[in-house]
Design a protein around this motif. Structure first.
Motif, mmCIF file in Angstrom:
data_model
loop_
_atom_site.group_PDB
_atom_site.id
_atom_site.type_symbol
_atom_site.label_atom_id
_atom_site.label_comp_id
_atom_site.label_asym_id
_atom_site.label_seq_id
_atom_site.Cartn_x
_atom_site.Cartn_y
_atom_site.Cartn_z
ATOM 1 N N LEU A 23 -61.414 69.838 -5.043
ATOM 2 C CA LEU A 23 -61.902 70.967 -5.830
ATOM 3 C C LEU A 23 -62.057 70.530 -7.281
ATOM 4 C CD1 LEU A 23 -59.744 73.853 -4.353
ATOM 5 C CD2 LEU A 23 -62.200 73.553 -4.130
ATOM 6 N N GLY A 24 -63.099 71.033 -7.926
ATOM 7 C CA GLY A 24 -63.367 70.684 -9.313
ATOM 8 C C GLY A 24 -64.364 69.547 -9.463
ATOM 9 N N LYS A 25 -64.635 68.829 -8.369
ATOM 10 C CA LYS A 25 -65.648 67.769 -8.392
ATOM 11 C C LYS A 25 -66.936 68.306 -7.787
ATOM 12 C CE LYS A 25 -63.858 63.151 -8.151
ATOM 13 N NZ LYS A 25 -63.693 61.970 -7.297
ATOM 14 N N GLY A 26 -68.037 67.726 -8.198
ATOM 15 C CA GLY A 26 -69.325 68.040 -7.601
ATOM 16 C C GLY A 26 -69.750 66.899 -6.696
ATOM 17 N N TYR A 27 -70.538 67.204 -5.690
ATOM 18 C CA TYR A 27 -70.977 66.193 -4.722
ATOM 19 C C TYR A 27 -72.470 66.312 -4.481
ATOM 20 C CZ TYR A 27 -66.016 65.835 -3.891
ATOM 21 O OH TYR A 27 -64.669 65.652 -4.069
ATOM 22 N N LEU A 28 -73.080 65.192 -4.142
ATOM 23 C CA LEU A 28 -74.474 65.172 -3.728
ATOM 24 C C LEU A 28 -74.478 65.100 -2.211
ATOM 25 C CD1 LEU A 28 -77.540 64.824 -4.339
ATOM 26 C CD2 LEU A 28 -77.127 62.375 -4.093
ATOM 27 N N ILE A 29 -75.154 66.064 -1.583
ATOM 28 C CA ILE A 29 -75.262 66.108 -0.128
ATOM 29 C C ILE A 29 -76.739 66.045 0.220
ATOM 30 C CG2 ILE A 29 -74.844 67.506 1.929
ATOM 31 C CD1 ILE A 29 -72.419 68.692 0.399
ATOM 32 N N VAL A 30 -77.098 65.103 1.085
ATOM 33 C CA VAL A 30 -78.489 64.935 1.499
ATOM 34 C C VAL A 30 -78.643 65.547 2.886
ATOM 35 C CG1 VAL A 30 -80.326 63.290 1.994
ATOM 36 C CG2 VAL A 30 -78.697 62.823 0.139
ATOM 37 N N ALA A 31 -79.499 66.575 2.972
ATOM 38 C CA ALA A 31 -79.735 67.274 4.240
ATOM 39 C C ALA A 31 -81.234 67.339 4.496
ATOM 40 C CB ALA A 31 -79.159 68.679 4.188
ATOM 41 N N GLU A 32 -81.599 67.364 5.772
ATOM 42 C CA GLU A 32 -83.017 67.438 6.140
ATOM 43 C C GLU A 32 -83.542 68.865 6.141
ATOM 44 O OE1 GLU A 32 -83.997 65.288 9.681
ATOM 45 O OE2 GLU A 32 -82.828 63.555 9.056
ATOM 46 N N GLN A 33 -82.651 69.849 6.026
ATOM 47 C CA GLN A 33 -83.065 71.253 6.019
ATOM 48 C C GLN A 33 -82.068 72.056 5.205
ATOM 49 O OE1 GLN A 33 -82.916 72.073 10.191
ATOM 50 N NE2 GLN A 33 -80.717 72.236 10.267
ATOM 51 N N ASN A 34 -82.488 73.222 4.725
ATOM 52 C CA ASN A 34 -81.560 74.121 4.053
ATOM 53 C C ASN A 34 -80.529 74.590 5.058
ATOM 54 O OD1 ASN A 34 -82.911 73.979 1.620
ATOM 55 N ND2 ASN A 34 -84.165 75.777 2.037
ATOM 56 N N CYS A 35 -79.274 74.593 4.670
ATOM 57 C CA CYS A 35 -78.228 75.019 5.587
ATOM 58 C C CYS A 35 -76.988 75.435 4.801
ATOM 59 C CB CYS A 35 -77.876 73.910 6.575
ATOM 60 S SG CYS A 35 -77.324 72.379 5.810
ATOM 61 N N THR A 36 -76.146 76.180 5.454
ATOM 62 C CA THR A 36 -74.846 76.542 4.924
ATOM 63 C C THR A 36 -73.808 75.967 5.864
ATOM 64 O OG1 THR A 36 -75.702 78.590 3.978
ATOM 65 C CG2 THR A 36 -73.317 78.457 4.322
ATOM 66 N N VAL A 37 -72.908 75.181 5.323
ATOM 67 C CA VAL A 37 -71.877 74.542 6.131
ATOM 68 C C VAL A 37 -70.553 75.239 5.841
ATOM 69 C CG1 VAL A 37 -70.659 72.398 6.625
ATOM 70 C CG2 VAL A 37 -73.099 72.348 6.053
ATOM 71 N N SER A 38 -69.921 75.755 6.867
ATOM 72 C CA SER A 38 -68.602 76.363 6.729
ATOM 73 C C SER A 38 -67.558 75.335 7.138
ATOM 74 C CB SER A 38 -68.476 77.602 7.620
ATOM 75 O OG SER A 38 -69.377 78.591 7.198
ATOM 76 N N ILE A 39 -66.659 75.041 6.210
ATOM 77 C CA ILE A 39 -65.604 74.081 6.505
ATOM 78 C C ILE A 39 -64.256 74.764 6.329
ATOM 79 C CG2 ILE A 39 -66.940 72.033 5.916
ATOM 80 C CD1 ILE A 39 -65.632 72.038 3.187
ATOM 81 N N PRO A 40 -63.264 74.359 7.114
ATOM 82 C CA PRO A 40 -61.945 74.972 6.980
ATOM 83 C C PRO A 40 -61.347 74.637 5.619
ATOM 84 C CG PRO A 40 -61.910 73.177 8.593
ATOM 85 C CD PRO A 40 -63.322 73.334 8.130
ATOM 86 N N ALA A 41 -60.795 75.656 4.959
ATOM 87 C CA ALA A 41 -60.213 75.445 3.629
ATOM 88 C C ALA A 41 -59.298 76.615 3.290
ATOM 89 C CB ALA A 41 -61.327 75.330 2.589
ATOM 90 N N TYR A 42 -58.586 76.466 2.210
ATOM 91 C CA TYR A 42 -57.736 77.534 1.702
ATOM 92 C C TYR A 42 -58.540 78.393 0.730
ATOM 93 C CZ TYR A 42 -53.909 74.699 3.482
ATOM 94 O OH TYR A 42 -53.079 73.984 4.292
ATOM 95 N N ASN A 43 -58.177 79.666 0.611
ATOM 96 C CA ASN A 43 -58.790 80.529 -0.394
ATOM 97 C C ASN A 43 -58.359 80.061 -1.777
ATOM 98 O OD1 ASN A 43 -60.146 82.250 1.330
ATOM 99 N ND2 ASN A 43 -58.369 83.588 1.578
ATOM 100 N N ILE A 44 -59.262 80.097 -2.716
ATOM 101 C CA ILE A 44 -58.937 79.733 -4.099
ATOM 102 C C ILE A 44 -58.358 80.972 -4.764
ATOM 103 C CG2 ILE A 44 -59.875 78.957 -6.300
ATOM 104 C CD1 ILE A 44 -62.082 77.538 -4.672
ATOM 105 N N GLU A 45 -57.108 80.877 -5.194
ATOM 106 C CA GLU A 45 -56.430 82.031 -5.787
ATOM 107 C C GLU A 45 -56.215 81.893 -7.281
ATOM 108 O OE1 GLU A 45 -52.988 82.938 -3.480
ATOM 109 O OE2 GLU A 45 -54.152 83.249 -1.652
#
Length: 162
Positions: free
Chosen positions: A50-72
């Motif tokens: 968290l706090g870092k930015g990443y470059l993700i290369v995808a062939e289509q627009n998409c939303t990826v849901s990954i398991p994580a904790y809620n940011i409180e």
């Protein structure tokens, strides 16, 4: 979660996300690649932070849901001199590029002068610069879902162990 796990989860939904990389010390570092034919990941694996930015290369627009904790609570952002790719998460303040620069500049030893990002709808970088009391570009809202390049033009370390 690390970059290899992210690519495996993302591609389990057939999104064809081929790469994830991060920006550090003024250059692109790391890089994990997904081979859609062999369904294997290659390259250096790194933890997603968290706090870092990443470059993700995808062939289509998409939303990826990954398991994580809620940011409180707010997530600290580590800056170094020069360009930084960061994410702004968990803050009660709704930042704009200008207010983010002003917030950074209120911290002793740090001075920022530019915030830039890549709005996919425009397919080009959009930036805001505050330099010598003058503003360049248009101010824009900061989203917790995106990464932003922030240029730290003055960095005075107060504690050498930092």
């Amino acid at each position: 979660m690390d970059s290899k796990e992210f690519l495996q989860i993302a591609n389990s939904n057939n999104y064809n996300i081929s790469r994830i990389s991060y920006f550090s010390a003024g250059k692109w570092d790391g890089g994990t690649v997904y081979d859609s034919k062999t369904k294997e990941t290659k390259g250096m694996s790194f933890d997603l932070t968290l706090g870092k930015g990443y470059l993700i290369v995808a062939e289509q627009n998409c939303t990826v849901s990954i398991p994580a904790y809620n940011i409180e609570s707010s997530i600290p952002i580590a800056f170094s001199s020069g360009w930084n790719l960061v994410g702004v998460h968990g803050y009660d303040t709704q930042y704009t590029a200008k207010s983010l620069i002003n917030s950074i500049n209120s911290i002793e030893g740090l001075k920022a002068n530019n915030v830039t990002y890549w709005p996919t709808s425009k397919s080009m970088y959009q930036g805001f610069q505050l330099s010598g009391g003058r503003e360049y570009g248009q101010d824009f809202s900061i989203s917790p879902d995106l990464g932003y390049f922030v240029r730290i033009n003055e960095y005075t370390v107060k504690d050498e162990t930092c």
